[in-house]
Design a protein around this motif. Sequence first.
Motif, PDB file in Angstrom:
ATOM      1  N   LYS A 196    -112.476  64.805  46.182  1.00  0.00           N
ATOM      2  CA  LYS A 196    -113.468  65.167  45.165  1.00  0.00           C
ATOM      3  C   LYS A 196    -114.514  66.095  45.774  1.00  0.00           C
ATOM      4  CE  LYS A 196    -115.721  64.359  41.176  1.00  0.00           C
ATOM      5  NZ  LYS A 196    -116.128  62.967  40.869  1.00  0.00           N
ATOM      6  N   ASN A 197    -114.564  67.333  45.268  1.00  0.00           N
ATOM      7  CA  ASN A 197    -115.514  68.335  45.769  1.00  0.00           C
ATOM      8  C   ASN A 197    -115.351  68.490  47.285  1.00  0.00           C
ATOM      9  OD1 ASN A 197    -116.503  68.785  43.115  1.00  0.00           O
ATOM     10  ND2 ASN A 197    -117.815  66.995  43.278  1.00  0.00           N
ATOM     11  N   ASP A 198    -116.379  68.314  48.096  1.00  0.00           N
ATOM     12  CA  ASP A 198    -116.322  68.451  49.559  1.00  0.00           C
ATOM     13  C   ASP A 198    -115.584  69.723  49.975  1.00  0.00           C
ATOM     14  OD1 ASP A 198    -116.874  67.852  52.190  1.00  0.00           O
ATOM     15  OD2 ASP A 198    -115.248  66.396  52.404  1.00  0.00           O
ATOM     16  N   LEU A 199    -115.981  70.831  49.391  1.00  0.00           N
ATOM     17  CA  LEU A 199    -115.269  72.098  49.598  1.00  0.00           C
ATOM     18  C   LEU A 199    -115.250  72.535  51.058  1.00  0.00           C
ATOM     19  CD1 LEU A 199    -116.653  74.024  46.501  1.00  0.00           C
ATOM     20  CD2 LEU A 199    -114.368  73.059  46.763  1.00  0.00           C
ATOM     21  N   ALA A 200    -116.325  72.287  51.785  1.00  0.00           N
ATOM     22  CA  ALA A 200    -116.415  72.772  53.158  1.00  0.00           C
ATOM     23  C   ALA A 200    -115.373  72.145  54.068  1.00  0.00           C
ATOM     24  CB  ALA A 200    -117.814  72.511  53.719  1.00  0.00           C
ATOM     25  N   GLN A 201    -114.890  70.950  53.703  1.00  0.00           N
ATOM     26  CA  GLN A 201    -113.952  70.257  54.575  1.00  0.00           C
ATOM     27  C   GLN A 201    -112.510  70.309  54.086  1.00  0.00           C
ATOM     28  OE1 GLN A 201    -115.819  66.314  55.141  1.00  0.00           O
ATOM     29  NE2 GLN A 201    -116.740  67.123  57.016  1.00  0.00           N
ATOM     30  N   ILE A 202    -112.257  71.126  53.073  1.00  0.00           N
ATOM     31  CA  ILE A 202    -110.884  71.245  52.569  1.00  0.00           C
ATOM     32  C   ILE A 202    -109.899  71.653  53.658  1.00  0.00           C
ATOM     33  CG2 ILE A 202    -109.401  72.702  51.108  1.00  0.00           C
ATOM     34  CD1 ILE A 202    -111.465  72.399  48.905  1.00  0.00           C
ATOM     35  N   PRO A 203    -110.189  72.641  54.511  1.00  0.00           N
ATOM     36  CA  PRO A 203    -109.198  73.010  55.529  1.00  0.00           C
ATOM     37  C   PRO A 203    -108.789  71.844  56.428  1.00  0.00           C
ATOM     38  CG  PRO A 203    -110.882  74.704  55.354  1.00  0.00           C
ATOM     39  CD  PRO A 203    -111.363  73.546  54.541  1.00  0.00           C
ATOM     40  N   GLN A 204    -109.729  70.956  56.728  1.00  0.00           N
ATOM     41  CA  GLN A 204    -109.412  69.816  57.582  1.00  0.00           C
ATOM     42  C   GLN A 204    -108.756  68.668  56.828  1.00  0.00           C
ATOM     43  OE1 GLN A 204    -112.453  71.420  57.415  1.00  0.00           O
ATOM     44  NE2 GLN A 204    -113.638  71.027  59.287  1.00  0.00           N
ATOM     45  N   LEU A 205    -108.925  68.597  55.500  1.00  0.00           N
ATOM     46  CA  LEU A 205    -108.491  67.428  54.747  1.00  0.00           C
ATOM     47  C   LEU A 205    -107.340  67.677  53.783  1.00  0.00           C
ATOM     48  CD1 LEU A 205    -111.992  65.863  53.922  1.00  0.00           C
ATOM     49  CD2 LEU A 205    -110.297  65.002  55.549  1.00  0.00           C
ATOM     50  N   VAL A 206    -106.928  68.916  53.596  1.00  0.00           N
ATOM     51  CA  VAL A 206    -105.904  69.191  52.585  1.00  0.00           C
ATOM     52  C   VAL A 206    -104.606  68.451  52.877  1.00  0.00           C
ATOM     53  CG1 VAL A 206    -105.105  71.307  53.743  1.00  0.00           C
ATOM     54  CG2 VAL A 206    -104.773  71.025  51.268  1.00  0.00           C
ATOM     55  N   ALA A 207    -104.299  68.221  54.137  1.00  0.00           N
ATOM     56  CA  ALA A 207    -103.063  67.508  54.484  1.00  0.00           C
ATOM     57  C   ALA A 207    -103.171  66.012  54.219  1.00  0.00           C
ATOM     58  CB  ALA A 207    -102.705  67.747  55.950  1.00  0.00           C
ATOM     59  N   ASP A 208    -104.391  65.485  54.127  1.00  0.00           N
ATOM     60  CA  ASP A 208    -104.593  64.052  53.946  1.00  0.00           C
ATOM     61  C   ASP A 208    -104.642  63.637  52.484  1.00  0.00           C
ATOM     62  OD1 ASP A 208    -105.272  63.078  56.837  1.00  0.00           O
ATOM     63  OD2 ASP A 208    -106.518  64.864  56.559  1.00  0.00           O
ATOM     64  N   PHE A 209    -104.854  64.599  51.580  1.00  0.00           N
ATOM     65  CA  PHE A 209    -105.033  64.280  50.168  1.00  0.00           C
ATOM     66  C   PHE A 209    -103.929  64.925  49.330  1.00  0.00           C
ATOM     67  CE2 PHE A 209    -109.040  63.230  52.000  1.00  0.00           C
ATOM     68  CZ  PHE A 209    -109.560  62.224  51.208  1.00  0.00           C
ATOM     69  N   ASP A 210    -103.644  64.307  48.176  1.00  0.00           N
ATOM     70  CA  ASP A 210    -102.523  64.722  47.339  1.00  0.00           C
ATOM     71  C   ASP A 210    -102.915  65.692  46.231  1.00  0.00           C
ATOM     72  OD1 ASP A 210    -100.522  62.787  48.527  1.00  0.00           O
ATOM     73  OD2 ASP A 210    -102.087  61.405  47.866  1.00  0.00           O
ATOM     74  N   PHE A 211    -104.185  65.786  45.942  1.00  0.00           N
ATOM     75  CA  PHE A 211    -104.695  66.729  44.944  1.00  0.00           C
ATOM     76  C   PHE A 211    -106.196  66.846  45.161  1.00  0.00           C
ATOM     77  CE2 PHE A 211    -104.583  62.513  43.017  1.00  0.00           C
ATOM     78  CZ  PHE A 211    -105.820  62.370  42.414  1.00  0.00           C
ATOM     79  N   ALA A 212    -106.832  67.730  44.412  1.00  0.00           N
ATOM     80  CA  ALA A 212    -108.285  67.901  44.487  1.00  0.00           C
ATOM     81  C   ALA A 212    -108.885  67.717  43.100  1.00  0.00           C
ATOM     82  CB  ALA A 212    -108.645  69.280  45.034  1.00  0.00           C
ATOM     83  N   VAL A 213    -110.131  67.272  43.074  1.00  0.00           N
ATOM     84  CA  VAL A 213    -110.923  67.205  41.841  1.00  0.00           C
ATOM     85  C   VAL A 213    -112.205  67.976  42.112  1.00  0.00           C
ATOM     86  CG1 VAL A 213    -112.104  65.731  40.179  1.00  0.00           C
ATOM     87  CG2 VAL A 213    -109.977  64.936  41.249  1.00  0.00           C
ATOM     88  N   ASN A 214    -112.535  68.898  41.216  1.00  0.00           N
ATOM     89  CA  ASN A 214    -113.710  69.739  41.458  1.00  0.00           C
ATOM     90  C   ASN A 214    -114.570  69.861  40.218  1.00  0.00           C
ATOM     91  OD1 ASN A 214    -114.885  72.786  41.181  1.00  0.00           O
ATOM     92  ND2 ASN A 214    -115.166  71.931  43.232  1.00  0.00           N
ATOM     93  N   GLU A 215    -115.882  69.871  40.445  1.00  0.00           N
ATOM     94  CA  GLU A 215    -116.853  70.119  39.400  1.00  0.00           C
ATOM     95  C   GLU A 215    -117.571  71.434  39.664  1.00  0.00           C
ATOM     96  OE1 GLU A 215    -118.725  65.903  38.246  1.00  0.00           O
ATOM     97  OE2 GLU A 215    -118.564  66.209  40.424  1.00  0.00           O
ATOM     98  N   GLU A 216    -117.509  72.338  38.699  1.00  0.00           N
ATOM     99  CA  GLU A 216    -118.346  73.534  38.614  1.00  0.00           C
ATOM    100  C   GLU A 216    -118.104  74.566  39.708  1.00  0.00           C
ATOM    101  OE1 GLU A 216    -122.283  72.360  36.333  1.00  0.00           O
ATOM    102  OE2 GLU A 216    -122.163  71.255  38.238  1.00  0.00           O
ATOM    103  N   CYS A 217    -116.892  74.690  40.193  1.00  0.00           N
ATOM    104  CA  CYS A 217    -116.646  75.733  41.192  1.00  0.00           C
ATOM    105  C   CYS A 217    -116.826  77.130  40.596  1.00  0.00           C
ATOM    106  CB  CYS A 217    -115.258  75.587  41.813  1.00  0.00           C
ATOM    107  SG  CYS A 217    -113.846  75.935  40.722  1.00  0.00           S
ATOM    108  N   ALA A 218    -116.571  77.282  39.293  1.00  0.00           N
ATOM    109  CA  ALA A 218    -116.751  78.595  38.674  1.00  0.00           C
ATOM    110  C   ALA A 218    -118.234  78.953  38.591  1.00  0.00           C
ATOM    111  CB  ALA A 218    -116.114  78.616  37.288  1.00  0.00           C
ATOM    112  N   GLN A 219    -119.055  77.994  38.200  1.00  0.00           N
ATOM    113  CA  GLN A 219    -120.489  78.264  38.075  1.00  0.00           C
ATOM    114  C   GLN A 219    -121.088  78.721  39.400  1.00  0.00           C
ATOM    115  OE1 GLN A 219    -122.790  75.157  36.221  1.00  0.00           O
ATOM    116  NE2 GLN A 219    -124.736  76.008  36.886  1.00  0.00           N
ATOM    117  N   TYR A 220    -120.581  78.171  40.499  1.00  0.00           N
ATOM    118  CA  TYR A 220    -121.153  78.498  41.804  1.00  0.00           C
ATOM    119  C   TYR A 220    -120.278  79.460  42.615  1.00  0.00           C
ATOM    120  CZ  TYR A 220    -124.330  74.737  40.659  1.00  0.00           C
ATOM    121  OH  TYR A 220    -125.272  73.958  40.030  1.00  0.00           O
TER     122      TYR A 220
END
Length: 273
Positions: A196-220
């Motif tokens: 959920k969110n935590d965009l800065a750590q996606i490169p380190q965590l993408v292998a550990d999680f099965d999908f992502a949930v994001n709020e307001e990435c377009a707005q920012y």
Amino acid sequence: MRRAAPAAVASLLSLITLACLAACSGGPAPVPVPGKATATGARWQPRPGVAWQWQLDGKVDPSVDVPVYDIDGFENGADDVARLHRDGRKVICYINVGAWENFRPDRRAFPRSVLGRPNGWHGERWLDIRRLAVLRPLMERRFDMCRDKGFDAVEPDLVEGYANNTGFHLTAHDQLRYNRMIADIAHERGLAVGLKNDLAQIPQLVADFDFAVNEECAQYGECELLEPFIAVDKAVFHVEYAEPTSRFCRSSRKLRLSSMLKRLELDAWRRPC
């Protein structure tokens, strides 16, 4: 580190394992149950672009014609999950793992020593995620609830406390360790799990999680940061609250995000791309 077996070999090993289980138990191999992990350890893997509904407020409205629902794990029972499964839906269990909530039935199980500053939501306080030995059994019981109600996956909320004023001196390393623990707890129960969110750590965590949930990435202007999930064929479930669909749907389709406009209270209303 042991290397993973090639896909063909892994498939053959799975077949052999099932045959052995059947022979040893004197009965047939386990039959997969819709909405639950099989005995071979397979779990649901949502793919980019799949439509979804996110409703955390009010009794779940099962009439929205989408293949994925994300609903509150405490407020919905096994019968609600079973109804959605009968309609062919996959169901995600929303659980807050980063903050204590004074309205949850397990609120007294959290020692005061792990409660930090209020996080801006009524009745919630940040958790000291460094206290793994204290928090792990509490989260295991919550994820047991999700599993026992028949959910397919978990949406753990507030997994970026290190970037907030929690009242604790949390580091990025603390957050990575905690988030990986949360993913492990889900996977041990056959549940898929989303970052959920935590965009800065996606490169380190993408292998550990099965999908992502994001709020307001377009707005920012941050949606491109979610591309590592799409690149490995993992869904990104995305909502905007203030931006009209005309401002983000075109780019969302290009990025293959599962995007929609929602009200902040996350009731049944939705406007998908």
